[in-house]
Scaffold this motif. Structure first.
Motif, short mmCIF file in Angstrom:
data_model
loop_
_atom_site.label_atom_id
_atom_site.label_comp_id
_atom_site.label_asym_id
_atom_site.label_seq_id
_atom_site.Cartn_x
_atom_site.Cartn_y
_atom_site.Cartn_z
N LEU A 1 32.66 22.60 51.44
CA LEU A 1 33.30 23.74 52.10
C LEU A 1 34.15 23.19 53.23
O LEU A 1 33.73 22.29 53.96
CB LEU A 1 32.26 24.71 52.66
N SER A 2 35.35 23.76 53.41
CA SER A 2 36.27 23.27 54.44
C SER A 2 36.89 24.44 55.19
O SER A 2 37.64 25.24 54.60
CB SER A 2 37.38 22.41 53.82
N GLY A 3 36.55 24.57 56.47
CA GLY A 3 37.21 25.55 57.34
C GLY A 3 36.94 26.99 56.99
O GLY A 3 37.78 27.85 57.25
N LEU A 4 35.76 27.30 56.45
CA LEU A 4 35.47 28.68 56.03
C LEU A 4 35.06 29.53 57.21
O LEU A 4 34.25 29.13 58.04
CB LEU A 4 34.36 28.67 54.97
N SER A 5 35.61 30.73 57.28
CA SER A 5 35.22 31.72 58.29
C SER A 5 34.90 33.03 57.58
O SER A 5 35.55 33.41 56.60
CB SER A 5 36.34 31.94 59.31
N LEU A 6 33.88 33.74 58.11
CA LEU A 6 33.39 34.94 57.42
C LEU A 6 32.66 35.82 58.41
O LEU A 6 31.97 35.33 59.31
CB LEU A 6 32.43 34.53 56.29
N GLN A 7 32.81 37.13 58.25
CA GLN A 7 32.10 38.10 59.07
C GLN A 7 31.42 39.11 58.16
O GLN A 7 32.05 39.65 57.25
CB GLN A 7 33.08 38.83 60.01
N VAL B 1 37.88 34.58 48.04
CA VAL B 1 37.96 33.71 46.86
C VAL B 1 37.99 32.27 47.33
O VAL B 1 38.78 31.90 48.21
CB VAL B 1 39.23 34.01 46.03
N LEU B 2 37.10 31.43 46.77
CA LEU B 2 37.04 30.02 47.10
C LEU B 2 37.63 29.18 45.97
O LEU B 2 37.41 29.46 44.79
CB LEU B 2 35.59 29.58 47.32
N ARG C 1 37.71 25.86 49.80
CA ARG C 1 38.59 26.53 50.76
C ARG C 1 38.82 27.98 50.38
O ARG C 1 38.89 28.31 49.20
CB ARG C 1 39.94 25.80 50.84
N VAL C 2 38.97 28.84 51.39
CA VAL C 2 39.28 30.24 51.15
C VAL C 2 40.77 30.36 50.81
O VAL C 2 41.63 29.99 51.62
CB VAL C 2 38.94 31.10 52.37
N SER D 1 35.53 29.59 41.08
CA SER D 1 35.06 28.86 39.91
C SER D 1 33.75 28.15 40.22
O SER D 1 33.35 28.01 41.38
CB SER D 1 36.11 27.84 39.47
N ASN D 2 33.05 27.71 39.17
CA ASN D 2 31.87 26.90 39.38
C ASN D 2 32.26 25.61 40.08
O ASN D 2 33.21 24.94 39.69
CB ASN D 2 31.20 26.60 38.05
N GLY D 3 31.52 25.26 41.14
CA GLY D 3 31.84 24.08 41.93
C GLY D 3 32.78 24.36 43.09
O GLY D 3 33.15 23.44 43.82
N ALA D 4 33.14 25.65 43.29
CA ALA D 4 34.06 25.99 44.37
C ALA D 4 33.38 26.01 45.73
O ALA D 4 34.06 25.97 46.76
CB ALA D 4 34.72 27.34 44.11
#
Length: 560
Positions: free
Chosen positions: A18-24, A206-207, A211-212, A36-39
């Motif tokens: 995971l790189s730089g993900l932000s979520l609320q 979506v990853l 990355r988002v 996808s699988n592995g995302a």
């Protein structure tokens, strides 16, 4: 409630998962995570629940109500964050015991309150409290897994692929239940590939490779071209074939080679073109007082793709277990290429020409993909005491035989589009890639009959089409006769020449896909009525009584 900012997650010396993900995520909100699988979807849930495997490292801010999320799994659960992993993961205990485990840290009064909530949502479980969870149908096992999570009084419920391997009507039911859960003020973080469930979400992201790449309201994402790659939203979902995505023009990634096709040659040796290759006559199988199969006939022509469909617990996997010699029928006979299959002799089934890929993955996680594929060729290797001794001491002949089989494995892996995975340990792969390896190992057996049990479960739309193209390639180029069990009606109706439908262990329909999909009995038992969106139809009111078979049992009585 849950805030994630600039999250980076990696494993060992590998790149970031995971790189730089932000979520609320806010109370009562349903947030969908696609990709996808592995995302990185499962990695996100494991990071929040503090269940990353050893060697995982995390950088970034993960907070619950403005405070850092606890560092231990049990403390995360006590704070109200519950993770229901993919694959249902039911303990080998009774339904009541599974639910009690979920409430291990809750006061008695709160346990009673949550038990009432669970049984209001899933009334099927109340009558089965003393029954082993493993004997429930797939749909009810998923209900039990969600119910066990709810017993922990969650504020945030994280679900990883809750519709994995479920029939269309069961998926609709799970969707309605999740809406009710969110209505209780419980936030839901949902990893899912099925459009019917994503549509209940309030927002999503979506990853791609950690990355988002898209985010926003779920309704907008469902129309977005990028998200449609994962949901199949732009291709429709009509079981009658209208608007379905075709697989005929797709081929598995990788080079093509048809120089060596033992499967086709073996087929010619066992049955002439157009003759029946697999015959099951009046199969009946009972587990105690439960009749899992009742007088089932099955005729599979050489060189065809034959699909077996039906609700969870209908007897589909049981039928494959009989065809592959794992289970012996109480009545009836199985013939492969005209020869009777001995009871409870899986090795005899392989000798007669049957290869099998399983619904529940049967791979060696600590071995490479190449080694797992090589295992599929064991029956082609020389046997006996002399050959065993030669293998142990690594004689020149034994080494030459192994090299020849490894060359063939690499050739088939290239044809099936998984050559890049050969050196990786299976345990390091995403679920979708492991499913592809499971199918490929069966292909490496190079038998004329290929039995595939839910090979598409847990994959997004694009991945399903790739695997469907692999199945088509095995059929058209390698000469395999394919018997396919799956719930994806896009692919089943596109690939199969003939479809058999089971319900409560009884064959209720048989024929071409177009005929079967229009059969009223099939629509009522499995497909639903459908609507303008192309989704499977909803069943009756949520409180409806469960359907029962001719012997009075519900589908929950059978392990499927």
């Amino acid at each position: 409630m849950l805030t994630i900012e600039d999250l980076h997650v990696g494993y060992g010396g590998a790149g970031h998962a995971l790189s730089g993900l932000s979520l609320q995520v806010s109370p009562g909100e349903v947030v969908a995570v696609l990709g996808s699988n592995g995302a990185g979807k499962t990695t996100l849930l494991r990071t929040i629940s503090r269940t990353l495997p050893r060697g995982g490292h995390v950088r970034g801010r993960v907070e619950l109500d403005g405070a850092p999320l606890p560092g231990k799994t049990e403390d995360v659960m006590r704070s109200g964050v519950v993770h229901v992993p993919e694959g249902r993961r039911i303990f080998p205990l009774t339904v009541a015991e599974n639910l009690r485990i979920g409430a291990f840290s809750s006061p008695k009064a709160l346990r009673m309150q949550q038990r009432k909530l669970v049984l209001d949502l899933f009334p099927e479980l109340e009558a089965r409290m003393g029954q082993p969870g493993s004997t429930l149908s797939g749909g009810e096992q998923q209900m039990l897994a969600i119910g066990r999570g709810l017993m922990s009084c969650p504020r945030l419920l994280m679900l990883d692929e809750p519709t994995l391997g479920l029939a269309p009507l069961v998926i609709e039911r799970i969707g309605r239940d999740l809406e009710k859960i969110a209505g209780q003020g419980i936030a839901v973080l949902l990893v899912e590939q099925n459009l019917a469930l994503v549509e209940i979400a309030t927002s999503g992201l979506v990853l791609e490779t950690g990355r988002v790449v898209a985010s926003g309201p779920a309704e907008q994402l469902a129309r977005d071209e990028l998200a449609a790659r994962y949901l199949g939203a732009t291709t429709g979902n009509r079981p009658d074939g209208e608007g379905k995505a075709r697989t005929a023009d797709r081929t598995p990634a990788g080079p093509r080679s048809t120089a060596s096709q033992p499967a086709a040659a073996a087929t010619k040796g066992s049955a002439e073109k157009g003759e029946l290759l697999v015959q099951a006559e009046a199969l009946t199988l009972r587990f105690g007082g439960v009749t899992a199969l009742r007088k089932v006939d099955l005729d599979v022509g050489q060189g065809t793709v034959h699909a077996i469909i039906g609700p969870n617990g209908a007897g589909k996997t049981t039928l494959l277990n009989v065809l592959s010699g794992i289970l012996a029928p109480d009545e009836g006979t199985v013939r492969i290429g005209g020869r009777v299959l001995p009871h409870r002799r899986p090795y005899a089934a392989a000798g007669l020409g049957v290869a099998r890929a399983f619904q529940n993955l049967a791979l060696y996680g600590d071995r490479s993909v190449e080694d797992n594929l090589l295992l599929g060729r064991h029956h082609l290797m020389r046997g006996g005491p002399v050959a065993f001794a030669a293998a142990v001491v690594r004689t020149r002949a034994a080494r030459a035989e192994e090299r020849a089989h490894r060359r063939r494995v690499r050739e088939l892996a290239g044809q099936l589009g998984i050559a890049a995975l050969l050196d990786q340990d299976v345990g390091e792969l995403s679920y979708g890639d492991r499913k592809r390896v499971e199918v490929a190992r069966a292909v490496c057996m190079e038998r004329p009959v290929l039995l595939l049990d839910e090979p598409l479960a847990g994959m997004n739309r694009e991945e399903k089409l790739e695997v469907a193209a692999t199945i088509r390639y095995c059929h058209t180029e390698l000469g395999s006769t394919v018997v396919l069990v799956d719930h994806d009606m896009h692919v089943v109706m596109d690939l199969a020449q003939t479809v058999t439908v089971l319900d409560f262990g009884v064959r209720i329909a048989h024929g071409p896909p177009e005929q079967v999909s229009a059969d009223p009995a099939v629509i009522a038992a499995y497909l639903g009525t459908g609507d303008e969106t192309g989704q499977p139809g909803r069943s009756d009111a949520p409180g409806q009584r469960r359907r029962q078979g001719a012997d009075g049992r519900s589908r929950a009585d059978e392990e499927e």
